[in-house]
Design an enzyme around this catalytic site. Sequence first.
Site, PDB file in Angstrom:
ATOM      1  N   TYR A 151     -35.239  28.151   9.098  1.00 46.77           N
ATOM      2  CA  TYR A 151     -36.075  28.525  10.244  1.00 46.77           C
ATOM      3  C   TYR A 151     -37.164  29.515   9.821  1.00 46.77           C
ATOM      4  O   TYR A 151     -38.360  29.288  10.059  1.00 46.77           O
ATOM      5  CB  TYR A 151     -35.207  29.132  11.365  1.00 46.77           C
ATOM      6  CG  TYR A 151     -36.025  29.811  12.417  1.00 46.77           C
ATOM      7  CD1 TYR A 151     -36.861  29.073  13.246  1.00 46.77           C
ATOM      8  CD2 TYR A 151     -36.010  31.201  12.562  1.00 46.77           C
ATOM      9  CE1 TYR A 151     -37.655  29.702  14.195  1.00 46.77           C
ATOM     10  CE2 TYR A 151     -36.790  31.839  13.503  1.00 46.77           C
ATOM     11  CZ  TYR A 151     -37.616  31.083  14.313  1.00 46.77           C
ATOM     12  OH  TYR A 151     -38.406  31.707  15.238  1.00 46.77           O
ATOM     13  N   SER A 191     -42.232  34.746  13.254  1.00 47.82           N
ATOM     14  CA  SER A 191     -40.959  35.419  13.522  1.00 47.82           C
ATOM     15  C   SER A 191     -40.657  36.483  12.484  1.00 47.82           C
ATOM     16  O   SER A 191     -41.052  36.351  11.318  1.00 47.82           O
ATOM     17  CB  SER A 191     -39.845  34.370  13.494  1.00 47.82           C
ATOM     18  OG  SER A 191     -38.583  34.990  13.496  1.00 47.82           O
ATOM     19  N   LYS A 221     -41.475  29.141   9.441  1.00 48.75           N
ATOM     20  CA  LYS A 221     -42.446  30.026  10.080  1.00 48.75           C
ATOM     21  C   LYS A 221     -43.402  30.623   9.035  1.00 48.75           C
ATOM     22  O   LYS A 221     -44.600  30.766   9.278  1.00 48.75           O
ATOM     23  CB  LYS A 221     -41.725  31.147  10.851  1.00 48.75           C
ATOM     24  CG  LYS A 221     -41.011  30.646  12.104  1.00 48.75           C
ATOM     25  CD  LYS A 221     -42.017  30.115  13.111  1.00 48.75           C
ATOM     26  CE  LYS A 221     -41.382  29.499  14.329  1.00 48.75           C
ATOM     27  NZ  LYS A 221     -42.354  28.960  15.303  1.00 48.75           N
TER      28      LYS A 221
HETATM   29  C1  WQD Z   1     -28.818  40.444  17.435  1.00 47.69           C
HETATM   30  C2  WQD Z   1     -27.751  41.385  16.917  1.00 47.69           C
HETATM   31  C3  WQD Z   1     -26.005  40.281  15.672  1.00 47.69           C
HETATM   32  C4  WQD Z   1     -24.343  38.058  19.061  1.00 47.69           C
HETATM   33  C5  WQD Z   1     -32.531  36.152  15.733  1.00 47.69           C
HETATM   34  C6  WQD Z   1     -33.289  35.432  14.685  1.00 47.69           C
HETATM   35  C7  WQD Z   1     -34.658  35.993  14.587  1.00 47.69           C
HETATM   36  C8  WQD Z   1     -35.348  36.003  15.934  1.00 47.69           C
HETATM   37  C9  WQD Z   1     -34.518  36.705  16.923  1.00 47.69           C
HETATM   38  C10 WQD Z   1     -36.588  34.032  16.507  1.00 47.69           C
HETATM   39  C11 WQD Z   1     -27.315  41.064  15.489  1.00 47.69           C
HETATM   40  C12 WQD Z   1     -25.455  40.910  16.926  1.00 47.69           C
HETATM   41  C13 WQD Z   1     -25.119  38.864  18.260  1.00 47.69           C
HETATM   42  C14 WQD Z   1     -23.002  38.450  19.357  1.00 47.69           C
HETATM   43  C15 WQD Z   1     -23.320  40.423  18.035  1.00 47.69           C
HETATM   44  N1  WQD Z   1     -35.524  34.697  16.470  1.00 47.69           N
HETATM   45  N2  WQD Z   1     -24.616  40.024  17.736  1.00 47.69           N
HETATM   46  N3  WQD Z   1     -22.565  39.621  18.841  1.00 47.69           N
HETATM   47  O1  WQD Z   1     -30.034  37.449  14.506  1.00 47.69           O
HETATM   48  O2  WQD Z   1     -31.208  39.629  15.085  1.00 47.69           O
HETATM   49  O3  WQD Z   1     -32.375  37.505  15.336  1.00 47.69           O
HETATM   50  O4  WQD Z   1     -33.225  36.121  16.959  1.00 47.69           O
HETATM   51  O5  WQD Z   1     -37.594  34.183  15.898  1.00 47.69           O
HETATM   52  O6  WQD Z   1     -35.352  35.241  13.701  1.00 47.69           O
HETATM   53  O7  WQD Z   1     -32.615  35.580  13.445  1.00 47.69           O
HETATM   54  O8  WQD Z   1     -30.636  38.010  16.934  1.00 47.69           O
HETATM   55  O9  WQD Z   1     -29.587  37.963  19.126  1.00 47.69           O
HETATM   56  O10 WQD Z   1     -28.520  36.628  17.236  1.00 47.69           O
HETATM   57  O11 WQD Z   1     -28.401  39.113  17.203  1.00 47.69           O
HETATM   58  O12 WQD Z   1     -22.850  41.471  17.581  1.00 47.69           O
HETATM   59  O13 WQD Z   1     -22.249  37.773  20.069  1.00 47.69           O
HETATM   60  O14 WQD Z   1     -26.578  41.212  17.717  1.00 47.69           O
HETATM   61  O15 WQD Z   1     -25.134  40.452  14.607  1.00 47.69           O
HETATM   62  O16 WQD Z   1     -27.051  42.281  14.862  1.00 47.69           O
HETATM   63  P1  WQD Z   1     -30.981  38.175  15.351  1.00 47.69           P
HETATM   64  P2  WQD Z   1     -29.272  37.830  17.692  1.00 47.69           P
END
Ligand code: WQD
Length: 318
Positions: free
Chosen positions: A143, A119, A147
Site C-alpha cells: 500500500y 499517505s 502511494k
Molecule cells: C493506529 C494505532 C495500532 C487497532 C494506518 C495505515 C496508514 C494510514 C492510517 C492510510 C496503531 C493501534 C489499532 C486496534 C490497536 N492509512 N491499534 N488496536 O496502522 O497507524 O495507520 O492508517 O493512509 O498508512 O498504516 O492506523 O488505525 O490501524 O492503528 O491498538 O484494535 O492503534 O497498533 O498503533 P495505523 P490504525
Amino acid sequence: MTTLVIGGAGYIGSHVVRLLQERGDKVIVVDDLSTGFASRIGDAELLELDVTRPDAAEKMAFAMRKSGADSVIHFAAHKQVGESVAEPMMYWHDNIAGLANVISAARTAEVKKVVFSSSAAVYGMPDVELVEETLDPKPINPYGATKYVGEWMLADAERAYGMRTAGLRYFNVAGAGWPELADTMVMNLVPIILDALEKGKAPIVFGDDYPTPDGTCIRDYVHVLDLAHAHLAALDYLDRDERAHRVFNVGTGKGSSVLEVIEAIARVKGIEIKPEIGPRRAGDPARLICATSRIEEEMGWKSDKTLDDIVRSAVEAR
Ligand code: WQD
C-alpha cells in the site's frame, strides 16, 4: 472553479466535495460506489466509473472537458495495509492504473491542477521524533509503496506535461465533519474501539511494551474536516506556487498513544473502558508524528481540532 473529485463518494472525498460546494465551486464526482455512497455527494453530478478500467481515462477526459474542470483531486484507491500484503497485485494494478488513467485524462483535457491522496505509509518505520517530508521514504508494505510510486508518477507528469501537482501524505485520519459523512468502515483505531464498545467487547491494545511513555504506540490523529480543508488549501497553493511537484504531510504535529485515544473515548462517552492488552501487531512503528512546518508555511494550512474533537464527532456520528 470546477473540480473533478475522483473517489468523491468516499469518507474523505465526500468531506472535500461538501467544502468545495460550500465555497461555491462546481463539483463532478467520479466513483464506482464500491465503498462510497451516492447519498454523500449532495447535488454534485456523479459519473459512476471504475477508474482502473482501460476506457476510464477517455471517459474522465470527456467529463473534464464537458464540465470545464480546471482541477482534479484523486482519492479513489485501495487503502488497507493488511489487504495490500495479502493481495499485492490488486494494489499494484488498481492504485497505479487508476492514477495513470487520471493523469492521462487530465493531460488530454488540459486540466492543469492535480491533488493526490498520498499517505504517511510512504515513510515506513522511521526512527525519528518528527517525520519531515525530506526524509527518504521507505515503505514497508505494498500500500505505502503504491502511494510513493504515485508521487513519482505525478512528478514525472508535471515535468513532461506542465501540470501542477501536489501529494498530501495523510497521517491517521478520524472523526466526521458531518454525521452522514462518517467513516463506515471498521478498519482504524477509533471506529474499531467504538464498534467493540457497541458490541459489549473490550477494545484490544496492540502491545504495551513500546518505548513510549505509556508503552503503547503513538500516532498523529487528524480530524477529517481539517484534512478536507487541506485539499482546498492545496488547490489554492497550486494556483500561486510555481515550484515543481511537492509533497506535504497532513497531520497535527501532536502525538496520542493508543491508551490516550481510549481515554478520550471514555471521557467523551462518560464511561469507563477497560481495554485488553494484546500482542504487538507486525509492522507498527512505536511513534509516527509529522512535522507540519512545510504545509503551514507554504499553504497556510494548520489543523485546529483536538483529539477530543475528533472522538466527539466520531461518537456523535454513530
Ligand atoms: C493506529 C494505532 C495500532 C487497532 C494506518 C495505515 C496508514 C494510514 C492510517 C492510510 C496503531 C493501534 C489499532 C486496534 C490497536 N492509512 N491499534 N488496536 O496502522 O497507524 O495507520 O492508517 O493512509 O498508512 O498504516 O492506523 O488505525 O490501524 O492503528 O491498538 O484494535 O492503534 O497498533 O498503533 P495505523 P490504525
